[in-house]
Design an enzyme around this catalytic site. Structure first.
Site, PDB file in Angstrom:
ATOM      1  N   LEU A   1       0.948  -1.296  -0.033  1.00  0.00           N
ATOM      2  CA  LEU A   1       0.109  -0.125   0.025  1.00  0.00           C
ATOM      3  C   LEU A   1       0.880   1.152  -0.040  1.00  0.00           C
ATOM      4  CD1 LEU A   1      -2.716  -1.252   2.457  1.00  0.00           C
ATOM      5  CD2 LEU A   1      -2.874  -1.187   0.127  1.00  0.00           C
ATOM      6  N   CYS A   2       2.214   0.951  -0.329  1.00  0.00           N
ATOM      7  CA  CYS A   2       3.000   2.344  -0.377  1.00  0.00           C
ATOM      8  C   CYS A   2       2.887   3.141  -1.627  1.00  0.00           C
ATOM      9  CB  CYS A   2       4.564   1.845  -0.253  1.00  0.00           C
ATOM     10  SG  CYS A   2       4.787   1.876   1.616  1.00  0.00           S
ATOM     11  N   HIS A   3       2.935   4.325  -1.615  1.00  0.00           N
ATOM     12  CA  HIS A   3       2.901   4.923  -2.799  1.00  0.00           C
ATOM     13  C   HIS A   3       4.170   5.140  -3.582  1.00  0.00           C
ATOM     14  CE1 HIS A   3      -0.624   6.760  -0.756  1.00  0.00           C
ATOM     15  NE2 HIS A   3      -1.213   6.956  -1.930  1.00  0.00           N
TER      16      HIS A   3
ATOM     17  N   MET B   1       8.735   4.740   5.102  1.00  0.00           N
ATOM     18  CA  MET B   1       8.877   3.444   4.612  1.00  0.00           C
ATOM     19  C   MET B   1      10.090   3.333   3.889  1.00  0.00           C
ATOM     20  SD  MET B   1       6.755   1.798   6.316  1.00  0.00           S
ATOM     21  CE  MET B   1       6.817   0.312   5.425  1.00  0.00           C
ATOM     22  N   GLU B   2      10.508   4.450   2.882  1.00  0.00           N
ATOM     23  CA  GLU B   2      11.749   4.127   1.929  1.00  0.00           C
ATOM     24  C   GLU B   2      13.084   4.127   2.947  1.00  0.00           C
ATOM     25  OE1 GLU B   2       8.389   5.045  -0.305  1.00  0.00           O
ATOM     26  OE2 GLU B   2       8.888   5.803   1.605  1.00  0.00           O
TER      27      GLU B   2
ATOM     28  N   ASP C   1      23.869 -11.562   3.682  1.00  0.00           N
ATOM     29  CA  ASP C   1      23.896 -12.325   2.617  1.00  0.00           C
ATOM     30  C   ASP C   1      25.482 -12.436   2.108  1.00  0.00           C
ATOM     31  OD1 ASP C   1      23.104 -13.685   0.334  1.00  0.00           O
ATOM     32  OD2 ASP C   1      23.619 -11.961  -0.902  1.00  0.00           O
TER      33      ASP C   1
END
Length: 158
Positions: free
Chosen positions: A75-77, A113-114, A128
């Site tokens: 739901l992130c733009h 969020m970014e 990793d």
């Protein structure tokens, strides 16, 4: 407490409409830590890992991830990021590396969020690249430190 904005009146998930919100300069700063064995920490810090510059690759991975956040979080733009930077702090005493991300945009919605996505992916990239010698690494304390811009203005973690 504010209501959850990603649900409509009937409880269905939806993408928040930001079409009527003004464009403002927005900044978010997030952080997270990865702890490893002392031998692994020395290898990363010295740049002697056979796969190359672990932190340089993690920095690029974090930047790439910030640009792909809307592909990962449903739901992130999608945002036009104007700046993303990653800094790493190495703590020899705890054999840990802290990643701090600053993300910026000018737009109708924030960049928290970014910034958080960039931190997580940078830490995952370190994991990793080093898992062949240390599978017990622990990622922790991923959090938003501060944000500014928009209707809610400034916010800083306590």
């Amino acid at each position: 407490m504010n209501k959850l904005t990603h649900f409509d009146a009937s409880g269905q998930a939806h993408m928040v409409n930001v079409g009527n919100k003004p464009n403002t300069h927005r900044i978010a700063i997030a952080t997270g830590t990865i702890t490893m064995l002392p031998e692994t920490f020395k290898m990363v810090g010295a740049g002697t890992h056979k796969k190359g510059d672990v932190l340089g690759i993690a920095r690029i991975a974090g930047i790439q991830a910030s640009k792909r956040t809307s592909d990962l979080i449903p739901l992130c733009h999608p945002l036009a990021l104007t700046h993303v930077s990653l800094e790493f702090q190495l703590d020899q005493k705890t054999s840990s590396i802290t990643c701090q991300v600053r993300a910026e945009t000018t737009g109708p919605t924030g960049v928290e969020m970014e910034a958080l996505t960039a931190v997580q992916v940078a830490l995952l990239t370190i994991y990793d690249m080093c898992k062949a010698v240390d599978r017990g690494m622990v990622m922790s304390d991923v959090k938003l430190l501060e944000k500014s811009g928009g209707k809610s203005g400034e916010w800083k973690a306590e």
